[in-house]
Structures are given as C-alpha cells and as structure tokens.
Design a protein around this motif. Structure first.
Motif, PDB file in Angstrom:
ATOM      1  N   SER A 162       0.790  -1.313   0.239  1.00 48.16           N
ATOM      2  CA  SER A 162       0.024  -0.124  -0.012  1.00 48.16           C
ATOM      3  C   SER A 162       0.840   1.160  -0.094  1.00 48.16           C
ATOM      4  CB  SER A 162      -0.866  -0.054   1.090  1.00 48.16           C
ATOM      5  OG  SER A 162      -0.048   0.005   2.491  1.00 48.16           O
ATOM      6  N   ARG A 163       2.148   1.376   0.360  1.00 45.97           N
ATOM      7  CA  ARG A 163       3.124   2.355   0.281  1.00 45.97           C
ATOM      8  C   ARG A 163       3.948   2.377  -0.941  1.00 45.97           C
ATOM      9  NH1 ARG A 163       1.933   1.079   5.459  1.00 45.97           N
ATOM     10  NH2 ARG A 163       1.808   2.905   6.904  1.00 45.97           N
ATOM     11  N   CYS A 164       3.363   1.481  -1.936  1.00 45.96           N
ATOM     12  CA  CYS A 164       4.522   1.839  -3.226  1.00 45.96           C
ATOM     13  C   CYS A 164       3.560   1.897  -4.543  1.00 45.96           C
ATOM     14  CB  CYS A 164       4.842   0.181  -3.560  1.00 45.96           C
ATOM     15  SG  CYS A 164       6.204  -0.250  -2.155  1.00 45.96           S
ATOM     16  N   ARG A 165       3.854   2.489  -5.375  1.00 41.68           N
ATOM     17  CA  ARG A 165       3.362   2.734  -6.413  1.00 41.68           C
ATOM     18  C   ARG A 165       3.447   1.383  -7.207  1.00 41.68           C
ATOM     19  NH1 ARG A 165       3.889   8.027  -9.850  1.00 41.68           N
ATOM     20  NH2 ARG A 165       3.072   8.897  -7.842  1.00 41.68           N
ATOM     21  N   SER A 166       2.235   0.691  -7.739  1.00 35.59           N
ATOM     22  CA  SER A 166       2.362  -0.671  -8.219  1.00 35.59           C
ATOM     23  C   SER A 166       2.256  -0.963  -9.898  1.00 35.59           C
ATOM     24  CB  SER A 166       1.515  -1.586  -7.412  1.00 35.59           C
ATOM     25  OG  SER A 166       1.874  -2.892  -7.653  1.00 35.59           O
ATOM     26  N   TYR A 167       3.302  -1.553 -10.438  1.00 34.29           N
ATOM     27  CA  TYR A 167       2.899  -2.074 -11.838  1.00 34.29           C
ATOM     28  C   TYR A 167       3.058  -3.346 -12.034  1.00 34.29           C
ATOM     29  CZ  TYR A 167       3.368   2.871 -12.965  1.00 34.29           C
ATOM     30  OH  TYR A 167       3.164   4.580 -12.919  1.00 34.29           O
ATOM     31  N   ILE A 168       1.953  -3.750 -12.858  1.00 34.96           N
ATOM     32  CA  ILE A 168       2.274  -5.439 -13.275  1.00 34.96           C
ATOM     33  C   ILE A 168       2.758  -5.373 -14.518  1.00 34.96           C
ATOM     34  CG2 ILE A 168       0.811  -7.497 -13.569  1.00 34.96           C
ATOM     35  CD1 ILE A 168      -0.824  -6.457 -11.193  1.00 34.96           C
ATOM     36  N   PHE A 169       3.723  -6.120 -14.698  1.00 34.23           N
ATOM     37  CA  PHE A 169       4.574  -6.394 -16.097  1.00 34.23           C
ATOM     38  C   PHE A 169       3.965  -7.646 -16.778  1.00 34.23           C
ATOM     39  CE2 PHE A 169       8.655  -3.757 -15.949  1.00 34.23           C
ATOM     40  CZ  PHE A 169       8.064  -2.859 -14.987  1.00 34.23           C
ATOM     41  N   ASN A 170       3.564  -7.466 -17.818  1.00 34.79           N
ATOM     42  CA  ASN A 170       3.260  -8.815 -18.636  1.00 34.79           C
ATOM     43  C   ASN A 170       4.297  -9.333 -19.589  1.00 34.79           C
ATOM     44  OD1 ASN A 170       0.244  -8.654 -18.045  1.00 34.79           O
ATOM     45  ND2 ASN A 170       0.064  -6.844 -19.014  1.00 34.79           N
TER      46      ASN A 170
END
Ligand SMILES: [Zn+2]
Length: 336
Positions: A162-170
């Motif tokens: 919750s304290r990180c900006r999250s990105y999901i890599f495909n």
C-alpha cells in the motif's frame, strides 16, 4: 535512452511522472522473470541520477555508465544469493542485509542525486526485514527511491504494497522478441523464431538463449532427462527429484526453467494430439514429440500440466522444495 522494451504502458506513465517531477518514493514491479522489471529499475535509477535535462537517461554520461556496469555507490541491488551453502541466506533476504542497505537511506547520496535501492525477489524478504523496510517507506525521503521486484504482488505484505506505486509487467509478445533477437542480437531468422517460441514471453531468457549456446544445450539435456524419467522406475524418479531439490538451493531459476520446459513439452504433446502442428512451441523436436505421443495417454498429460503449475506456484511461495517436487513426480505420466 530507455532500454526497457515491450512495457510501453508502464514506461509512458513513468515518463509522465518524471516530466512533472512526481515520481513515487517507492515502486513495486510484479511479473514473471525476464520481462524487464530489473531493466526498468536500472533505467529509473539512471533517470533520477542522470544530469541531462531531457527527463530520460542519456545512457552515456558517467552516472548512467556507472549504474549500467553496477559500479555506482548510490545504487544498490539486494536479492537472494544463489550458490551459497547456508540454506537460510539462499532463500531469504534477512534483516542484517536490509538494515545495511537501508542505512544508506539516512545518508546523502555519495556520487549521484538520488539513492536507489532495488530489492530483487522482494517476496523473499523475511518478516523482520519487511518490517524494517516498512519503517523506511513510512518516512520517505526526497533523495531515496526504493524499487521492489517480485514474481507476484500477492507475495508482498499489504502494509508494504500500500506504500508503493504498483505496476504489473506482462509477458512480451513472441513477435517482439523475434524481432529484437534479429535486429539487436544478430540472430538468424530460424533461430530467432525457435527461441521466441520457447521464451514464454521472457526477453531475458531469449537473450540468454541467443547469446549463450549452453542454454539450448541445457534444454536438450533436460528434454532427454524428461524422456528418460517418464520411462524410469519410481526409485530412479525419486533420485532425479532429489537432484532437482538440491539444485533448487543453488539455482532456483534453473530448476523452475526445467519445470517450465516440462510444462511446455506436455502442452506440445496435447497440441500434437489435436493435430495442430503449426502451434507446437518445440518446433525443432517434432519427431521426438510424435514418437513420445504414441506411448502416452493425453489425459494423463493434461492432468500433469496442472500438477506442474501447482508445483511452480508452491516453489514461488517458499514451500519445502523437496516435498513439492516429490509430489509432482508421483503424478508424472508413465510412457508405455
Ligand atoms: Zn546520463
């Protein structure tokens, strides 16, 4: 110059944040191995330290070059160490290592503008290490950027996520990988096609396979082993699994590559059963596949694919590797 490829949506958002000076203090990059998470982490480390005025890493200045070569004192990568004999330090990122790197966040950057700490395999952080990291994330500093890389964001504590900006890599499209191998790694078109098919969308694996002949040699050896194991007695199967379990301590990704290879091989046996040859991934091994498909029940193969998937999941979630692998081998279909 950004070196990250095939993750355009994520890169576009990061460039937008950089251009208005609104980068997050911490990022969480999730996705399978070899899809560009570390590459983007290094691109970002360069971008925040590069003195150029263009909101992107120039790739040629002293800062960019030192980061690319792993010699920048303000950019640290912490991960699980392969090849260590102590089983704890092999599989867990412990509190002492984390305290050591986090200590840097209290100091001014030494040679650049921003301290960058990358946790490679953040799912391996011990609970104590995660809590120490959490404290740092709760008190962000302008001159510190923390980047967590993980195979699955569900493996990271909610309080950290919750304290990180999250990105999901495909995974990357096969065609993009094929083109990159030809244009940037001097691969001939047949090799590029085969490697792209076998890559499972991992450009990291594809580049290793294109530049190091041992990768495809190892695949041949692993496939021969698979064929032998399917015909072997239970004792021999357990011997092989025992070897894999010991190897897992030294080389997690190598053992997971073997399981991915098994899954891909079983998938091809099923595709072949449906007479759909053009979709075969192991396209250079059609004769071997045809030979094996005569002696094996396709339903057994289909259920084994599920077992291999569950085993890979279990290995990613730190279960006892020997138990997981033994359970898998008990379900291996037998060649008649
Ligand atoms: Zn630069």
């Amino acid at each position: 110059m950004w070196l990250t490829r095939g993750q355009d949506q994520i890169l576009t958002q990061i460039i937008a944040s950089l251009s208005v000076n609104r980068l997050a203090h911490a990022y969480l990059f999730s996705g399978p191995s070899g899809v560009g998470k570390m590459c983007l982490a290094m691109d970002l480390a360069k971008a925040v330290n590069c003195p150029s005025e263009i909101s992107e890493p120039c790739g040629t200045c002293d800062q960019c070059v030192r980061i690319a070569s792993g010699n920048h004192s303000d950019v640290r990568v912490l991960g699980v160490v392969d090849g260590d004999n102590d089983s704890r330090s092999r599989t867990v990122i412990g509190i002492d290592d984390v305290k050591d790197v986090l200590h840097k966040t209290n100091l001014k950057p030494f040679e650049g503008k921003c301290t960058v700490i990358v946790f490679d395999g953040a799912e391996n952080l011990s609970i104590e290490a995660s809590n120490a990291l959490l404290k740092t994330l709760e008190e962000p500093s302008q001159q510190v950027l923390i980047i967590l890389l993980t195979n699955s964001e569900t493996n990271i504590l909610n309080t950290i996520r919750s304290r990180c900006r999250s990105y999901i890599f495909n995974i990357l499209p096969k065609e993009l990988i094929r083109k990159m191998l030809i244009e940037e790694h001097s691969c001939d078109s047949d090799d590029a096609e085969l490697i792209a098919r076998l890559s499972r969308g991992s450009i990291g694996w594809a580049i290793r396979a294109a530049t190091n002949p041992n990768v495809l040699k190892q695949r041949d050896a692993d496939l021969n082993h698979l064929e032998e194991t399917m015909k072997a007695s239970l004792v021999e199967k357990f011997d092989y699994v025992s070897e894999l379990a010991s190897e897992f301590g030294r080389n997690r990704n190598g053992v997971k590559d073997v399981l991915y290879l098994w899954r891909m091989w079983c998938r091809d046996l099923i595709i072949l059963n449906m007479s759909n040859e053009e979709h075969i991934l192991n396209s250079d091994k059609i004769a071997m596949l045809k030979d094996q498909s005569k002696n094996i029940d396709v339903n057994d193969i289909a259920s084994f694919v599920g077992v291999v998937d569950r085993t890979i999941y279990a290995l990613d979630h730190n279960v006892n590797p020997r138990l997981a692998l033994e359970n898998m081998i008990l379900n291996m279909p037998e060649a008649k």
